[in-house]
Design an enzyme around this catalytic site. Structure first.
Site, PDB file in Angstrom:
ATOM      1  CG  HIS A 174      -5.432  -6.098  -0.016  1.00 61.76           C
ATOM      2  ND1 HIS A 174      -6.610  -6.088   0.704  1.00 61.76           N
ATOM      3  CD2 HIS A 174      -5.634  -6.926  -1.071  1.00 61.76           C
ATOM      4  CE1 HIS A 174      -7.493  -6.872   0.084  1.00 61.76           C
ATOM      5  NE2 HIS A 174      -6.926  -7.382  -0.999  1.00 61.76           N
ATOM      6  CG  ASN A 232      -3.863  -2.425   6.722  1.00 61.65           C
ATOM      7  OD1 ASN A 232      -3.697  -1.956   5.605  1.00 61.65           O
ATOM      8  ND2 ASN A 232      -4.843  -3.272   6.989  1.00 61.65           N
ATOM      9  CD  GLU A 291      -9.000  -9.030  -3.269  1.00 62.42           C
ATOM     10  OE1 GLU A 291      -7.811  -9.352  -2.999  1.00 62.42           O
ATOM     11  OE2 GLU A 291      -9.797  -8.592  -2.411  1.00 62.42           O
ATOM     12  CE  LYS A 342      -3.971  -2.196   2.248  1.00 64.59           C
ATOM     13  NZ  LYS A 342      -5.040  -2.027   3.259  1.00 64.59           N
ATOM     14  CE1 TYR A 373      -9.499  -3.088   0.174  1.00 59.12           C
ATOM     15  CE2 TYR A 373      -8.782  -1.031  -0.815  1.00 59.12           C
ATOM     16  CZ  TYR A 373      -8.498  -2.179  -0.105  1.00 59.12           C
ATOM     17  OH  TYR A 373      -7.221  -2.427   0.347  1.00 59.12           O
TER      18      TYR A 373
HETATM   19  P1  CMP Z   1      -7.437  -4.543   3.635  1.00 61.70           P
HETATM   20  O1  CMP Z   1      -6.949  -5.881   4.031  1.00 61.70           O
HETATM   21  O2  CMP Z   1      -6.856  -3.916   2.415  1.00 61.70           O
HETATM   22  O3  CMP Z   1      -9.024  -4.610   3.477  1.00 61.70           O
HETATM   23  C1  CMP Z   1      -9.872  -3.516   3.677  1.00 61.70           C
HETATM   24  C2  CMP Z   1      -9.143  -2.323   4.237  1.00 61.70           C
HETATM   25  O4  CMP Z   1      -9.975  -1.387   4.867  1.00 61.70           O
HETATM   26  C3  CMP Z   1      -8.207  -2.793   5.347  1.00 61.70           C
HETATM   27  O5  CMP Z   1      -7.147  -3.529   4.831  1.00 61.70           O
HETATM   28  C4  CMP Z   1      -7.854  -1.471   5.978  1.00 61.70           C
HETATM   29  O6  CMP Z   1      -6.927  -0.723   5.202  1.00 61.70           O
HETATM   30  C5  CMP Z   1      -9.212  -0.784   5.912  1.00 61.70           C
HETATM   31  N1  CMP Z   1      -9.991  -0.989   7.155  1.00 61.70           N
HETATM   32  C6  CMP Z   1     -10.527  -2.118   7.631  1.00 61.70           C
HETATM   33  N2  CMP Z   1     -11.182  -1.916   8.782  1.00 61.70           N
HETATM   34  C7  CMP Z   1     -11.058  -0.606   9.036  1.00 61.70           C
HETATM   35  C8  CMP Z   1     -11.517   0.230  10.078  1.00 61.70           C
HETATM   36  N3  CMP Z   1     -12.239  -0.252  11.102  1.00 61.70           N
HETATM   37  N4  CMP Z   1     -11.207   1.539  10.030  1.00 61.70           N
HETATM   38  C9  CMP Z   1     -10.488   2.027   9.002  1.00 61.70           C
HETATM   39  N5  CMP Z   1     -10.020   1.276   7.958  1.00 61.70           N
HETATM   40  C10 CMP Z   1     -10.290  -0.019   7.996  1.00 61.70           C
END
Ligand code: CMP
Length: 138
Positions: free
Chosen positions: A115, A112, A126, A9, A49
């Site tokens: 992904h 985070n 995906e 990311k 998403y």
């Molecule tokens: P990812 O695994 O890419 O899948 C969905 C993404 O949404 C996740 O990682 C985070 O980047 C984001 N995400 C998931 N839960 C939350 C949350 N509670 N608050 C903010 N962002 C979130």
């Protein structure tokens, strides 16, 4: 053999850890079957998403994912979906197991670092969302 989609990311790309993430992928015995540096558009990110479109964090997630370049990868290997998820750790870096990529490089539950597809079905969606068959090697 399974395929899964991985994304390094924008936060992790900006932090200069593309090489480290790929080193961990290869160290785990997963193979990079396709790879591309991309600046995602809002529309592409919203489509990717789509399942999260009703969640309160959706707008902020799209803003973050379009804030800078990311690296899109197709990973291949036995049980690739679950092995890549184990390497990433929990979605929330503060809850991710020590040594996992999100624990090392993630900032918070949104930023985070990486992904990964959460099931074989989502991996199929995906991988095809970002790559043509001819771009995937092996
Ligand atoms: P990812 O695994 O890419 O899948 C969905 C993404 O949404 C996740 O990682 C985070 O980047 C984001 N995400 C998931 N839960 C939350 C949350 N509670 N608050 C903010 N962002 C979130």
């Amino acid at each position: 053999m399974e395929r899964t989609l991985a994304i390094i990311k924008p936060d992790a790309v900006a932090a200069g850890v593309i090489g480290e993430v790929i080193r961990r992928i290869e160290g785990e015995g997963l193979t990079v079957a396709a790879m591309r540096l991309a600046r995602l558009s809002e529309r592409e990110t919203e489509g990717f998403y789509y399942v999260h479109r009703q969640r309160p964090f959706f707008g902020s997630l799209v803003k973050f994912m379009t804030s800078g370049p990311c690296v899109l990868l197709v990973l291949r290997g036995t049980d690739a979906v679950v092995r890549w998820r184990n390497l990433m750790g929990s979605t929330d870096p503060s809850k991710a197991e020590p040594g996992t990529l999100r624990s090392l490089f993630g900032t918070n539950i949104e930023r985070n670092a990486v992904h990964g597809s959460d099931s074989e079905d989502s991996a199929s969606f995906e991988v095809n969302y970002f790559f043509k068959g001819t771009e995937i090697v092996g």
